[in-house]
Structure formats: structure tokens, C-alpha cells
Motif scaffolding. Structure first.
Motif, short mmCIF file in Angstrom:
data_model
loop_
_atom_site.label_atom_id
_atom_site.label_comp_id
_atom_site.label_asym_id
_atom_site.label_seq_id
_atom_site.Cartn_x
_atom_site.Cartn_y
_atom_site.Cartn_z
N UNK A 75 0.82 -1.21 0.00
CA UNK A 75 0.00 0.00 0.00
C UNK A 75 0.86 1.26 0.00
N UNK A 76 1.93 1.24 0.78
CA UNK A 76 2.83 2.40 0.81
C UNK A 76 3.47 2.65 -0.55
N UNK A 77 3.84 1.56 -1.22
CA UNK A 77 4.43 1.70 -2.54
C UNK A 77 3.43 2.31 -3.52
N UNK A 78 2.14 1.87 -3.41
CA UNK A 78 1.11 2.44 -4.28
C UNK A 78 0.93 3.93 -4.01
N UNK A 79 0.84 4.29 -2.72
CA UNK A 79 0.68 5.71 -2.36
C UNK A 79 1.87 6.53 -2.84
N UNK A 80 3.04 5.98 -2.71
CA UNK A 80 4.25 6.70 -3.14
C UNK A 80 4.21 6.93 -4.64
#
Length: 505
Positions: A75-80
């Protein structure tokens, strides 16, 4: 011999029981040891099982945590990635905005240059107009504004004057109609009865009996009644003198009873006066109750009813105060019906407006001040108090009913035959009032109005300003107080009027 055998048998039994007990103890110890060993083995087995279960649970939790951690990282990678895309988009927008700002700056510079050209052209045109007209811009602007102001003021004054005239004529007609209707509805005798202080005698010999031996009868009568008896050469009459109208009336009635009875001596005088005082007390209450009924006033405090009854024996310029109060109450009530005010308040205020006259000979102060004090004492509301306080213009009337009482009081007092005064003294008093006003510098004309209750003065607006009017009014009022004797109050009313007349040609 038997004792020995019994002893041996007891001993052998004791030894046998001891061995049996020791055998049981040994057996019990063995069993307890077995139980302890078995419990130790079971505890060890459960311990091992618990450790295995704990290890399995830890392994499960660890795997779950690892899964969650993986999801969070994803999820963090997607948000980034989304943030990176947004930054790229913002950078593009910022670039476009900078381009547009550059274009706007260029356009503003163009507009500024055009505005400078327009201002230069306007300045050239203005200079040319000033050269042609011979006037500066401020001068031309002032001339135009003055013309506009002059025209607007003229039109506004014309409109205001028209409305004032229409309103005055209309209100005058309505007021005349209301007052005429009220006076037509109210019918009263032209002259109210007057209390007198003269007692008629059947003959002049009665004077000697009234005086008594060595004057004892007249001294007793004056001492008990509180009045003065004047016995002079007037045939078949004596005069009773007293500032208190109630005492004078009691003395008059007592003297008439004594003359009718024929027995005149100090004890009989005291008895008669006492009896007359009791009768007078009842008569006063009766007159007060009758007056409240006639004036349509209800729920009046008993002490106020008594004071109203006392007005029967008070006169003003020959006008009976009680009849005047009833008349004012009725007229005020009718006026209230005509104009849509409260008729009950108007009637109550009209009946009580002169209540101070009932005791103004006993208490220091004007009848207005005494009336206000009495009304407050016995719980009358602020509308009644204001009507009493303002009926001679001592204060500003705050309610419609107060104005109606003022009007009704003036109507009652101004009716032909309502009041009696020497014509010569009346005219002289009015002339003196006008003469005092005319003696002041700046006074153009003066008029004594409302039977001398108001002095209306027209002043020259060039000589007396608005601020100076207050000082002049006080000086005139002070001079009237010092030089004239008059009943009640006199209202000094100064009018300063500037008039402008214009003709259309």
C-alpha cells in the motif's frame, strides 16, 4: 495369677497392634510416593504439550504479522507512486501558470501604456476646456454642484411645505371633529356649585348669642373648629374664614345646626362639631364613591376615594374641583374612544389629575407634586402618574392618555361659565405677562394663551440663536415669578422661526 495373665495378654495385644500400625504406615508412604511420582510425570507431559502449543501459536502470529507487513509495504508503494504522479502533474501546472503570468504581465504593461495615453488625452482635453471656458476644474465642479444643490433644496422644501400644509389641515379637521363630537356627547351644567363661607342668621340678636358672655362661645367655637368667625356690621350674616375648606364646611354646617337648635354654649358647641365631623367623614366617602361611579372608575384605593370626595369642598376660580375632575374624566374617556386609546386609563387619570388639590393646603408643594406622590403611594401605574405629572406641562407626556387628559382639562376649564375671575384682574394679568416678555431684547411678539397658563413668544432669529433661547426663556420665567402673582404654573414657550420667500417670475 489372673492379674499376671491379663497383663501379659495386654502387652501382647499392644505389640501386635503396633506392628500392624507400622505396616499400614509403610504401605501409606509407598502409596503417597507412587502418587507423587505419577503427578510429576503428568506435569512434565502437560508442560511439554503447553510449550509445543505456544510454539505453534507464535509461529501462526509471526506468519500473520509478516502477511500484514507485506500488505502495508504494498500500500505504501502504491501511495508513493500516486504522490510521484501528483508531483509531476503539479510541476506541469506550475509551468503553465508561470507562462500565463508572463502573458498577463505583458498584457498589463500594454493596458498601462494605453491608460497613460488616455489620461494624457483627457488632461489635454481638460486643459483645452479650461482654456475655452476660462474656469478651472474645481471651479466648474463647484458651480455645477451649487446649481444642483440649489434646485434640490428648492424642490425638497416645496415638497415638505406641501406635505406640512396637507397634514396640518387634515389633522386640524380631525381634531376639531373629535373634540366637537366629544363635547356634543358630554352634557354638564355651565356653572359648578361653589362652597361658601357665609352663614345666614335669622336676626341680628343671634350674633350676641354666638359671641356669648365675655366671648366664651365664639372662643370655644374657634378653638374646637379651627376656623375664624368674623362678626361685623353685615346684617343677619357672619363669615367663616379658614384656609382648610373641609374645616370651613364643618364649621359652617355646625353653626347652622347650632342656630337651628338655639342652644349655644361651649359643651353644646363641642358636641355639635364632633357630630358634624363624623357626618362629614361619611359624606366625603359617599361623594368619592359617587364620583368614581360617575367617572366610570373602578378598584380605586379607599384613601384615594376619600381624597376624591374631599375635592367637593375645593374650588379653583369658582369651579368646583370635584365636578371639574369628573368632567375631565368623562371628556378624556370619550376622547380615548374617538382616537382608539385606552378609555379606562384616560378616565382614571382624568379623575385623579387634580387629586393633590384635596390636601395642598396641608402639605407643602404644588398640587401636581402632591398628586404624583399620593398616586405613587397608593399603587397607581406609571400611565396615571405621568398624566398627573404632565397635565400642566411640568414634564413631557409619555402616553396618549396623558395628552388626552391635558386636552380634557383645557376643555373643561375653558367652557363658558366654568371658571370665575374678575375681568379687570384677568386682563391686567395677561397684559403684564405680555409686557414682561416684550421687555426683553430680541422679542418680536408675545401672546398670553390658555387663560394665562401659557406665554408664547416669537423671537428675532437674527438677534437670538437656538442656544440663547434657553437662557432667555429662563430669564423671562424668573422675572414672571418675581413680579407677578398667579395660580398654578405658566408655560413660557419661545419660538424662533426663519422664513425664506421666493417668487417665480
Amino acid at each position: 495369677m489372673s492379674i499376671v495373665i491379663a497383663f501379659i495378654a495386654f502387652y501382647l495385644g499392644y505389640i501386635y497392634r503396633k506392628k500392624i500400625g507400622e505396616a499400614k504406615i509403610a504401605s501409606a508412604e509407598m502409596m503417597s510416593q507412587q502418587i507423587l511420582d505419577e503427578a510429576s510425570r503428568e506435569a512434565e507431559v502437560k508442560k511439554n504439550e503447553t510449550i509445543l502449543k505456544a510454539k505453534d501459536e507464535i509461529q501462526k502470529l509471526k506468519s500473520i504479522s509478516e502477511d500484514k507487513l507485506k500488505q502495508s509495504k504494498m500500500e505504501l508503494e502504491k501511495k508513493e507512486n500516486r504522490l510521484i504522479k501528483k508531483e509531476d502533474s503539479l510541476d506541469k501546472r506550475a509551468f503553465l501558470i508561470d507562462k500565463k503570468m508572463d502573458q498577463i504581465s505583458k498584457e498589463q504593461s500594454k493596458v498601462k501604456k494605453k491608460q497613460e495615453k488616455i489620461d494624457l488625452l483627457l488632461e489635454e482635453q481638460e486643459n483645452e476646456l479650461q482654456r475655452i471656458s476660462g474656469l478651472t476644474r474645481n471651479e466648474a465642479q463647484k458651480i455645477i454642484l451649487d446649481e444642483v444643490k440649489k434646485d434640490s433644496v428648492h424642490e425638497m422644501a416645496k415638497i415638505i411645505k406641501e406635505y406640512q400644509e396637507q397634514t396640518y389641515l387634515k389633522s386640524k379637521d380631525i381634531a376639531k371633529e373629535i373634540i366637537a363630537t366629544t363635547i356634543q356627547r358630554y352634557s354638564a351644567s355651565g356653572v359648578a356649585e361653589n362652597t361658601v363661607s357665609v352663614v345666614s342668621l335669622p336676626n341680628d340678636e343671634m350674633k350676641g348669642r354666638i359671641i356669648g358672655r365675655e366671648g366664651r362661645n365664639i372662643r370655644a367655637f374657634e378653638s374646637i373648629s379651627g376656623v375664624d368667625l368674623i362678626i361685623d356690621d353685615t346684617p343677619e350674616a357672619i363669615v367663616i374664614s379658614s384656609f382648610d375648606p373641609i374645616r370651613r364646611e364643618i364649621a359652617k354646617q355646625s353653626m347652622e345646626k347650632l342656630i337651628l337648635d338655639g342652644r349655644i354654649n361651649p359643651s353644646r358647641i363641642e358636641e355639635t362639631i364632633k357630630k358634624t365631623e363624623e357626618d362629614m367623614e361619611r359624606q366625603i366617602m359617599y361623594e368619592g364613591e359617587r364620583a368614581t361611579e360617575e367617572a366610570h372608575v373602578q378598584n380605586l384605593h379607599p384613601q384615594l376615594v376619600k381624597l376624591v370626595g374631599m375635592l367637593k369642598y375645593r374650588t379653583s376660580y369658582g369651579q368646583n374641583a370635584l365636578k371639574h375632575s369628573i368632567e375631565v374624566a368623562n371628556i378624556a374617556e370619550m376622547l380615548a374612544f374617538e382616537v382608539g386609546a385606552n378609555p379606562k386609563i384616560a378616565a382614571r387619570a382624568g379623575l385623579l389629575h387634580d387629586i393633590g388639590k384635596a390636601i395642598d393646603h396641608e402639605i407643602e408643594g404644588t398640587h401636581v407634586e402632591i398628586g404624583v406622590s399620593v398616586a405613587k403611594k397608593y399603587g397607581e401605574n406609571e400611565q396615571i402618574i405621568n398624566a398627573i405629572e404632565s397635565h400642566h406641562d411640568d414634564t413631557q407626556p409619555m402616553f396618549v392618555e396623558s395628552l388626552l387628559v391635558i386636552a380634557a382639562d383645557s376643555i373643561s376649564a375653558a367652557r363658558p361659565g366654568a371658571r370665575r375671575e374678575s375681568l379687570e384682574n384677568y386682563i391686567k394679568r395677561l397684559e403684564n405677562l405680555e409686557s414682561i416678555a416684550n421687555s426683553f431684547e430680541g422679542v418680536e411678539k408675545s401672546f398670553a394663551l390658555q387663560a394665562g397658563r401659557e406665554l408664547r413668544i416669537l423671537v428675532d432669529p437674527k438677534n437670538i440663536s437656538d442656544d440663547e433661547m434657553v437662557v432667555v426663556a429662563k430669564e423671562i420665567a424668573k422675572k414672571i415669578e418675581n413680579e407677578l402673582e398667579y395660580p398654578g404654573h405658566i408655560k413660557v414657550n419661545l419660538i424662533r422661526e426663519s422664513r425664506t420667500t421666493e417668487y417665480a417670475k
